[in-house]
Design a protein around this motif. Structure first.
Motif, PDB file in Angstrom:
ATOM      1  N   MET A   1       0.800  -1.199   0.000  1.00 22.62           N
ATOM      2  CA  MET A   1       0.000   0.000   0.000  1.00 22.62           C
ATOM      3  C   MET A   1       0.844   1.265   0.000  1.00 22.62           C
ATOM      4  O   MET A   1       0.359   2.308  -0.381  1.00 22.62           O
ATOM      5  CB  MET A   1      -0.919   0.021   1.214  1.00 22.62           C
ATOM      6  N   ILE A   2       2.091   1.196   0.421  1.00 20.20           N
ATOM      7  CA  ILE A   2       2.928   2.397   0.439  1.00 20.20           C
ATOM      8  C   ILE A   2       3.818   2.392  -0.791  1.00 20.20           C
ATOM      9  O   ILE A   2       4.535   1.431  -1.056  1.00 20.20           O
ATOM     10  CB  ILE A   2       3.784   2.452   1.723  1.00 20.20           C
ATOM     11  N   GLY A   3       3.786   3.489  -1.538  1.00 20.05           N
ATOM     12  CA  GLY A   3       4.658   3.639  -2.691  1.00 20.05           C
ATOM     13  C   GLY A   3       6.033   4.130  -2.283  1.00 20.05           C
ATOM     14  O   GLY A   3       7.051   3.566  -2.656  1.00 20.05           O
ATOM     15  N   TYR A   4       6.041   5.224  -1.490  1.00 22.17           N
ATOM     16  CA  TYR A   4       7.291   5.728  -0.941  1.00 22.17           C
ATOM     17  C   TYR A   4       6.998   6.647   0.233  1.00 22.17           C
ATOM     18  O   TYR A   4       5.894   7.169   0.379  1.00 22.17           O
ATOM     19  CB  TYR A   4       8.153   6.441  -1.988  1.00 22.17           C
ATOM     20  N   VAL A   5       8.006   6.820   1.076  1.00 24.84           N
ATOM     21  CA  VAL A   5       7.974   7.732   2.203  1.00 24.84           C
ATOM     22  C   VAL A   5       9.065   8.759   1.947  1.00 24.84           C
ATOM     23  O   VAL A   5      10.177   8.401   1.557  1.00 24.84           O
ATOM     24  CB  VAL A   5       8.247   6.983   3.526  1.00 24.84           C
ATOM     25  N   THR A   6       8.761  10.032   2.147  1.00 25.14           N
ATOM     26  CA  THR A   6       9.732  11.099   1.946  1.00 25.14           C
ATOM     27  C   THR A   6      10.137  11.694   3.283  1.00 25.14           C
ATOM     28  O   THR A   6       9.277  11.969   4.117  1.00 25.14           O
ATOM     29  CB  THR A   6       9.141  12.218   1.065  1.00 25.14           C
ATOM     30  N   ILE A   7      11.431  11.869   3.460  1.00 33.64           N
ATOM     31  CA  ILE A   7      11.930  12.558   4.649  1.00 33.64           C
ATOM     32  C   ILE A   7      12.767  13.748   4.206  1.00 33.64           C
ATOM     33  O   ILE A   7      13.465  13.696   3.196  1.00 33.64           O
ATOM     34  CB  ILE A   7      12.737  11.630   5.567  1.00 33.64           C
ATOM     35  N   GLY A   8      12.668  14.822   4.960  1.00 36.98           N
ATOM     36  CA  GLY A   8      13.451  16.014   4.678  1.00 36.98           C
ATOM     37  C   GLY A   8      14.853  15.884   5.237  1.00 36.98           C
ATOM     38  O   GLY A   8      15.041  15.378   6.345  1.00 36.98           O
ATOM     39  N   LYS A  29      19.159   0.430  -3.313  1.00 40.80           N
ATOM     40  CA  LYS A  29      20.075   1.140  -4.201  1.00 40.80           C
ATOM     41  C   LYS A  29      19.413   2.449  -4.615  1.00 40.80           C
ATOM     42  O   LYS A  29      18.202   2.623  -4.460  1.00 40.80           O
ATOM     43  CB  LYS A  29      20.436   0.283  -5.411  1.00 40.80           C
ATOM     44  N   GLU A  30      20.209   3.353  -5.135  1.00 37.54           N
ATOM     45  CA  GLU A  30      19.660   4.613  -5.624  1.00 37.54           C
ATOM     46  C   GLU A  30      18.939   4.333  -6.946  1.00 37.54           C
ATOM     47  O   GLU A  30      19.543   3.867  -7.903  1.00 37.54           O
ATOM     48  CB  GLU A  30      20.778   5.633  -5.835  1.00 37.54           C
ATOM     49  N   LEU A  31      17.649   4.597  -6.957  1.00 34.01           N
ATOM     50  CA  LEU A  31      16.843   4.298  -8.139  1.00 34.01           C
ATOM     51  C   LEU A  31      16.636   5.507  -9.043  1.00 34.01           C
ATOM     52  O   LEU A  31      16.532   5.362 -10.258  1.00 34.01           O
ATOM     53  CB  LEU A  31      15.479   3.747  -7.697  1.00 34.01           C
ATOM     54  N   LEU A  32      16.556   6.677  -8.432  1.00 36.69           N
ATOM     55  CA  LEU A  32      16.258   7.888  -9.201  1.00 36.69           C
ATOM     56  C   LEU A  32      16.769   9.083  -8.424  1.00 36.69           C
ATOM     57  O   LEU A  32      16.479   9.218  -7.236  1.00 36.69           O
ATOM     58  CB  LEU A  32      14.739   7.996  -9.412  1.00 36.69           C
ATOM     59  N   PHE A  39      15.327   8.758  -4.774  1.00 38.69           N
ATOM     60  CA  PHE A  39      14.542   7.596  -4.355  1.00 38.69           C
ATOM     61  C   PHE A  39      15.467   6.408  -4.167  1.00 38.69           C
ATOM     62  O   PHE A  39      16.263   6.088  -5.054  1.00 38.69           O
ATOM     63  CB  PHE A  39      13.470   7.276  -5.397  1.00 38.69           C
ATOM     64  N   ILE A  40      15.326   5.754  -3.018  1.00 35.61           N
ATOM     65  CA  ILE A  40      16.157   4.617  -2.642  1.00 35.61           C
ATOM     66  C   ILE A  40      15.247   3.423  -2.393  1.00 35.61           C
ATOM     67  O   ILE A  40      14.229   3.548  -1.709  1.00 35.61           O
ATOM     68  CB  ILE A  40      16.970   4.946  -1.375  1.00 35.61           C
ATOM     69  N   GLY A  41      15.591   2.275  -2.959  1.00 31.51           N
ATOM     70  CA  GLY A  41      14.791   1.074  -2.745  1.00 31.51           C
ATOM     71  C   GLY A  41      15.333  -0.088  -3.546  1.00 31.51           C
ATOM     72  O   GLY A  41      16.411  -0.008  -4.133  1.00 31.51           O
ATOM     73  N   LYS A  42      14.558  -1.157  -3.600  1.00 23.74           N
ATOM     74  CA  LYS A  42      14.952  -2.346  -4.364  1.00 23.74           C
ATOM     75  C   LYS A  42      14.665  -2.164  -5.841  1.00 23.74           C
ATOM     76  O   LYS A  42      15.442  -2.538  -6.697  1.00 23.74           O
ATOM     77  CB  LYS A  42      14.223  -3.581  -3.841  1.00 23.74           C
ATOM     78  N   ASP A  43      13.485  -1.631  -6.139  1.00 24.21           N
ATOM     79  CA  ASP A  43      13.079  -1.367  -7.514  1.00 24.21           C
ATOM     80  C   ASP A  43      11.926  -0.372  -7.486  1.00 24.21           C
ATOM     81  O   ASP A  43      11.368  -0.090  -6.431  1.00 24.21           O
ATOM     82  CB  ASP A  43      12.690  -2.664  -8.252  1.00 24.21           C
ATOM     83  N   MET A  44      11.548   0.151  -8.654  1.00 25.50           N
ATOM     84  CA  MET A  44      10.526   1.186  -8.727  1.00 25.50           C
ATOM     85  C   MET A  44       9.118   0.668  -8.428  1.00 25.50           C
ATOM     86  O   MET A  44       8.197   1.455  -8.252  1.00 25.50           O
ATOM     87  CB  MET A  44      10.546   1.864 -10.106  1.00 25.50           C
ATOM     88  N   LYS A  45       8.944  -0.646  -8.331  1.00 31.08           N
ATOM     89  CA  LYS A  45       7.625  -1.213  -8.044  1.00 31.08           C
ATOM     90  C   LYS A  45       7.455  -1.571  -6.570  1.00 31.08           C
ATOM     91  O   LYS A  45       6.365  -1.935  -6.151  1.00 31.08           O
ATOM     92  CB  LYS A  45       7.376  -2.439  -8.919  1.00 31.08           C
TER      93      LYS A  45
END
Length: 123
Positions: A1-8, A29-32, A39-45
């Protein structure tokens, strides 16, 4: 349900290094990288963590009660990630331990910008 979380964050490069070093063993890994947000994660999905300098140009700050949690896979991995975060410059906000008997094991840190994160394992 969560796409991404943003922190300042105050320093985008320092924040990227902290989270990539901390979460690399989980496949992060750095995705974008769009300059002021990355954006950091495993993949864009899969769910991602975004680190970003505020769009309004003011200082980043942490919300009281805001936190994001990462499940590294075991109690031992919770301990390892907590200690790794401290080595990378985080501060403790609650050492690893069984919080709810037989249900929730967790540890809490504040990243170098003061954002609160938890490492947890159910069981």
């Amino acid at each position: 349900m969560i796409g991404y979380v943003t922190i300042g964050v105050k320093d985008i490069e320092k924040a990227k290094k902290f989270y990539l070093d901390l979460l690399g063993d989980l496949g992060a890994k750095e995705l974008l990288d769009l300059g002021r947000i990355a954006f950091i994660g495993k993949d864009m999905k899969s769910p991602m963590l975004a680190v970003c300098t505020p769009a309004d140009g003011l200082d980043a700050n942490c919300g009281n009660g805001n936190m994001f949690a990462i499940p590294p896979g075991s109690k031992e991995a919770v301990d390892a990630h907590y200690h790794r975060a401290i080595e990378l410059g985080a501060t403790s906000d609650g050492e690893p331990g069984q919080r709810i008997p037989d249900q929730f094991y967790g540890a809490y840190v504040r990243d170098p910008d003061g954002n609160k994160l938890a490492f947890f394992h159910f069981g």
